[in-house]
Write a protein that holds these residues in place. Structure first.
Motif, PDB file in Angstrom:
ATOM      1  N   VAL A 276      -1.924 -15.188  -4.051  1.00  0.00           N
ATOM      2  CA  VAL A 276      -2.609 -16.206  -3.788  1.00  0.00           C
ATOM      3  C   VAL A 276      -1.220 -17.217  -3.429  1.00  0.00           C
ATOM      4  CG1 VAL A 276      -3.359 -18.540  -5.052  1.00  0.00           C
ATOM      5  CG2 VAL A 276      -4.245 -16.246  -5.945  1.00  0.00           C
ATOM      6  N   ILE A 277      -1.481 -17.982  -2.371  1.00  0.00           N
ATOM      7  CA  ILE A 277      -0.483 -18.587  -1.835  1.00  0.00           C
ATOM      8  C   ILE A 277      -1.075 -20.177  -1.306  1.00  0.00           C
ATOM      9  CG2 ILE A 277       0.851 -16.574  -0.753  1.00  0.00           C
ATOM     10  CD1 ILE A 277      -0.399 -17.188   2.032  1.00  0.00           C
ATOM     11  N   GLY A 278      -0.271 -21.039  -1.290  1.00  0.00           N
ATOM     12  CA  GLY A 278      -0.655 -22.465  -1.131  1.00  0.00           C
ATOM     13  C   GLY A 278      -1.591 -22.745  -1.984  1.00  0.00           C
ATOM     14  N   ASP A 279      -2.688 -23.775  -1.550  1.00  0.00           N
ATOM     15  CA  ASP A 279      -3.693 -23.996  -2.289  1.00  0.00           C
ATOM     16  C   ASP A 279      -4.673 -23.023  -2.599  1.00  0.00           C
ATOM     17  OD1 ASP A 279      -2.207 -26.596  -2.553  1.00  0.00           O
ATOM     18  OD2 ASP A 279      -3.116 -27.195  -0.774  1.00  0.00           O
ATOM     19  N   ALA A 280      -4.611 -22.008  -3.351  1.00  0.00           N
ATOM     20  CA  ALA A 280      -5.501 -21.193  -3.751  1.00  0.00           C
ATOM     21  C   ALA A 280      -5.881 -20.175  -2.512  1.00  0.00           C
ATOM     22  CB  ALA A 280      -6.659 -21.807  -4.495  1.00  0.00           C
ATOM     23  N   TYR A 281      -5.239 -19.863  -1.574  1.00  0.00           N
ATOM     24  CA  TYR A 281      -5.483 -19.186  -0.447  1.00  0.00           C
ATOM     25  C   TYR A 281      -5.186 -17.665  -0.758  1.00  0.00           C
ATOM     26  CZ  TYR A 281      -5.834 -17.458   4.183  1.00  0.00           C
ATOM     27  OH  TYR A 281      -6.044 -16.945   5.609  1.00  0.00           O
ATOM     28  N   ARG A 282      -6.054 -16.705  -0.691  1.00  0.00           N
ATOM     29  CA  ARG A 282      -6.012 -15.489  -1.282  1.00  0.00           C
ATOM     30  C   ARG A 282      -5.696 -14.585  -0.070  1.00  0.00           C
ATOM     31  NH1 ARG A 282     -10.593 -13.395  -3.607  1.00  0.00           N
ATOM     32  NH2 ARG A 282      -9.585 -12.327  -5.354  1.00  0.00           N
ATOM     33  N   VAL A 283      -4.660 -13.667  -0.169  1.00  0.00           N
ATOM     34  CA  VAL A 283      -4.136 -12.582   0.791  1.00  0.00           C
ATOM     35  C   VAL A 283      -4.205 -11.280   0.399  1.00  0.00           C
ATOM     36  CG1 VAL A 283      -2.372 -12.103   2.301  1.00  0.00           C
ATOM     37  CG2 VAL A 283      -2.940 -14.364   1.954  1.00  0.00           C
ATOM     38  N   PRO A 284      -4.604 -10.348   0.877  1.00  0.00           N
ATOM     39  CA  PRO A 284      -4.635  -8.874   0.355  1.00  0.00           C
ATOM     40  C   PRO A 284      -3.397  -8.435   0.190  1.00  0.00           C
ATOM     41  CG  PRO A 284      -5.694  -8.821   2.307  1.00  0.00           C
ATOM     42  CD  PRO A 284      -5.623 -10.333   2.130  1.00  0.00           C
ATOM     43  N   ILE A 285      -3.180  -7.522  -0.807  1.00  0.00           N
ATOM     44  CA  ILE A 285      -1.999  -6.732  -0.990  1.00  0.00           C
ATOM     45  C   ILE A 285      -2.356  -5.345  -1.183  1.00  0.00           C
ATOM     46  CG2 ILE A 285      -1.581  -7.483  -3.285  1.00  0.00           C
ATOM     47  CD1 ILE A 285       1.350  -7.124  -3.066  1.00  0.00           C
ATOM     48  N   THR A 286      -1.791  -4.425  -0.390  1.00  0.00           N
ATOM     49  CA  THR A 286      -2.034  -3.006  -0.759  1.00  0.00           C
ATOM     50  C   THR A 286      -1.225  -2.282  -1.672  1.00  0.00           C
ATOM     51  OG1 THR A 286      -0.459  -2.414   1.004  1.00  0.00           O
ATOM     52  CG2 THR A 286      -2.659  -2.456   1.925  1.00  0.00           C
ATOM     53  N   LYS A 287      -1.488  -1.330  -2.405  1.00  0.00           N
ATOM     54  CA  LYS A 287      -1.042  -0.589  -3.475  1.00  0.00           C
ATOM     55  C   LYS A 287       0.470  -0.156  -3.091  1.00  0.00           C
ATOM     56  CE  LYS A 287      -5.144   1.160  -5.613  1.00  0.00           C
ATOM     57  NZ  LYS A 287      -5.910   2.311  -6.011  1.00  0.00           N
ATOM     58  N   THR A 288       0.532   0.195  -1.482  1.00  0.00           N
ATOM     59  CA  THR A 288       1.820   0.659  -1.191  1.00  0.00           C
ATOM     60  C   THR A 288       3.013  -0.534  -1.421  1.00  0.00           C
ATOM     61  OG1 THR A 288       0.744   2.036   0.486  1.00  0.00           O
ATOM     62  CG2 THR A 288       3.106   1.708   0.948  1.00  0.00           C
ATOM     63  N   TYR A 289       2.569  -1.809  -1.178  1.00  0.00           N
ATOM     64  CA  TYR A 289       3.589  -2.804  -1.377  1.00  0.00           C
ATOM     65  C   TYR A 289       3.369  -3.462  -2.590  1.00  0.00           C
ATOM     66  CZ  TYR A 289       3.455  -2.378   3.853  1.00  0.00           C
ATOM     67  OH  TYR A 289       3.470  -1.704   5.008  1.00  0.00           O
ATOM     68  N   LYS A 290       2.700  -3.066  -3.561  1.00  0.00           N
ATOM     69  CA  LYS A 290       2.531  -3.827  -4.810  1.00  0.00           C
ATOM     70  C   LYS A 290       3.851  -3.967  -5.641  1.00  0.00           C
ATOM     71  CE  LYS A 290      -0.067  -3.744  -9.106  1.00  0.00           C
ATOM     72  NZ  LYS A 290      -1.124  -3.049  -9.862  1.00  0.00           N
ATOM     73  N   GLN A 291       4.371  -2.736  -5.958  1.00  0.00           N
ATOM     74  CA  GLN A 291       5.473  -2.781  -6.730  1.00  0.00           C
ATOM     75  C   GLN A 291       6.759  -3.399  -6.284  1.00  0.00           C
ATOM     76  OE1 GLN A 291       5.388  -1.633  -9.974  1.00  0.00           O
ATOM     77  NE2 GLN A 291       7.326  -2.733 -10.097  1.00  0.00           N
ATOM     78  N   ALA A 292       6.811  -3.326  -4.952  1.00  0.00           N
ATOM     79  CA  ALA A 292       8.174  -3.876  -4.060  1.00  0.00           C
ATOM     80  C   ALA A 292       7.862  -5.471  -4.391  1.00  0.00           C
ATOM     81  CB  ALA A 292       8.018  -3.264  -2.833  1.00  0.00           C
ATOM     82  N   PHE A 293       6.655  -5.721  -4.103  1.00  0.00           N
ATOM     83  CA  PHE A 293       6.289  -7.139  -4.380  1.00  0.00           C
ATOM     84  C   PHE A 293       6.686  -7.854  -5.731  1.00  0.00           C
ATOM     85  CE2 PHE A 293       3.338 -10.766  -5.429  1.00  0.00           C
ATOM     86  CZ  PHE A 293       3.633 -11.605  -4.509  1.00  0.00           C
ATOM     87  N   LEU A 294       6.292  -6.904  -6.644  1.00  0.00           N
ATOM     88  CA  LEU A 294       6.494  -7.656  -8.255  1.00  0.00           C
ATOM     89  C   LEU A 294       7.981  -7.278  -8.384  1.00  0.00           C
ATOM     90  CD1 LEU A 294       3.398  -5.935  -9.829  1.00  0.00           C
ATOM     91  CD2 LEU A 294       3.779  -8.270  -9.307  1.00  0.00           C
ATOM     92  N   ASP A 295       8.549  -6.409  -7.895  1.00  0.00           N
ATOM     93  CA  ASP A 295      10.225  -6.429  -7.899  1.00  0.00           C
ATOM     94  C   ASP A 295      10.845  -7.788  -7.653  1.00  0.00           C
ATOM     95  OD1 ASP A 295       9.737  -4.057  -9.318  1.00  0.00           O
ATOM     96  OD2 ASP A 295      10.494  -2.973  -7.440  1.00  0.00           O
ATOM     97  N   LEU A 296      10.222  -8.502  -6.704  1.00  0.00           N
ATOM     98  CA  LEU A 296      10.936  -9.439  -6.043  1.00  0.00           C
ATOM     99  C   LEU A 296      11.099 -10.589  -7.100  1.00  0.00           C
ATOM    100  CD1 LEU A 296       9.239  -9.648  -2.681  1.00  0.00           C
ATOM    101  CD2 LEU A 296      11.578  -9.060  -2.936  1.00  0.00           C
ATOM    102  N   PHE A 297      10.164 -10.693  -8.082  1.00  0.00           N
ATOM    103  CA  PHE A 297      10.026 -12.019  -9.090  1.00  0.00           C
ATOM    104  C   PHE A 297      10.590 -11.451 -10.369  1.00  0.00           C
ATOM    105  CE2 PHE A 297       6.842 -12.461  -6.005  1.00  0.00           C
ATOM    106  CZ  PHE A 297       6.927 -13.905  -5.730  1.00  0.00           C
ATOM    107  N   ASN A 298      11.338 -10.392 -10.518  1.00  0.00           N
ATOM    108  CA  ASN A 298      11.835  -9.712 -11.723  1.00  0.00           C
ATOM    109  C   ASN A 298      13.384 -10.322 -11.702  1.00  0.00           C
ATOM    110  OD1 ASN A 298       9.556  -8.209 -12.514  1.00  0.00           O
ATOM    111  ND2 ASN A 298      10.249  -6.428 -11.477  1.00  0.00           N
TER     112      ASN A 298
END
Length: 245
Positions: A223-245
């Motif tokens: 979810v980005i901006g004002d509740a705008y939803r963008v798909p994320i694939t499983k391939t990128y999921k963990q790398a994405f979550l690691d950015l916020f750790n």
């Protein structure tokens, strides 16, 4: 004696007339074929007339001097920047065989700039304009602006104003913080080479600005901006979550 064509661009009428008068007094080799206060209107004449020398201000409303150069179809002119500001990497520009003048324009420096431009023309420095375009792109990059070719020309967008890039059918739709979108014929992959570290590819067709992320949904959406939803694939999921750790 050979005569060289010149075009002058400056949004300030007085500065434009003063420069015109100085050039006519200093050199009998320069023929001023056109002068413009509106840089956008100057583009067509520059493309049509292909002046030997282009004198242009840098700080102008609507289109600055750097953007003007990038809008020219095929730059064949020697460019001399005239500006009241000294913070635009002017020394670097000068090292690339392109001169600049600080306002108020000094007669001696103006003559030296004209002589240098003529010498470049006579020596046919074919690589000079390539160096200039490369330099301008570097300056734009340092300002964190993304160069976006569109149907109307080229837009220079501060990267912090971009929340999401969406690729489709070889085109890219750029979503901005103000809700506007810009469509470019550049592919998403080409833009990815110029984005800074704040951007993350979460899907083969989507790149998001991490600073605009508001939430991650387990169903596979960012979810980005004002509740705008963008798909994320499983391939990128963990790398994405690691950015916020």
């Amino acid at each position: 004696m050979k005569i060289y064509k010149a075009i002058l661009v400056d949004d300030e009428h007085t500065a434009l007339q003063n420069l015109k008068n100085k050039i006519e007094k200093i050199s009998n080799q320069i023929e001023i074929t056109a002068i413009f206060q509106d840089p956008i209107k100057a583009i067509k004449s520059i493309n049509d007339l292909e002046p030997d020398i282009l004198f242009t201000d840098i700080q102008m409303p609507g289109l600055n001097g750097f953007e003007l150069i990038n809008r020219i179809d095929e730059l064949k002119s020697q460019v001399i920047f005239c500006t009241a500001h000294g913070e635009y990497a002017l020394e670097a520009i000068k090292l690339n065989a392109v001169d600049y003048l600080l306002k108020p324009v000094d007669n001696t420096e103006l003559k030296e700039a004209i002589d240098k431009a003529i010498l470049n023309i006579e020596k046919k420095h074919s690589d000079q304009n390539d160096n200039l375009v490369e330099l301008l792109n570097k300056i734009i990059d340092r300002d964190h602006k993304l160069k976006v070719p569109t149907q109307k020309g080229i837009s220079f967008i501060p990267q912090e104003e971009i929340i999401h890039l969406e690729g489709y059918d070889g085109y890219t739709k750029i979503h901005l913080v103000d809700g506007k979108t810009i469509t470019s014929s550049y592919s998403l992959g080409k833009f990815s080479n110029y984005l800074d570290d704040n951007f993350f590819k979460c899907h083969k067709s989507h790149i998001v600005n991490i600073k605009s992320v508001r939430a991650f949904e387990n169903e596979g959406y960012v979810v980005i901006g004002d509740a705008y939803r963008v798909p994320i694939t499983k391939t990128y999921k963990q790398a994405f979550l690691d950015l916020f750790n």
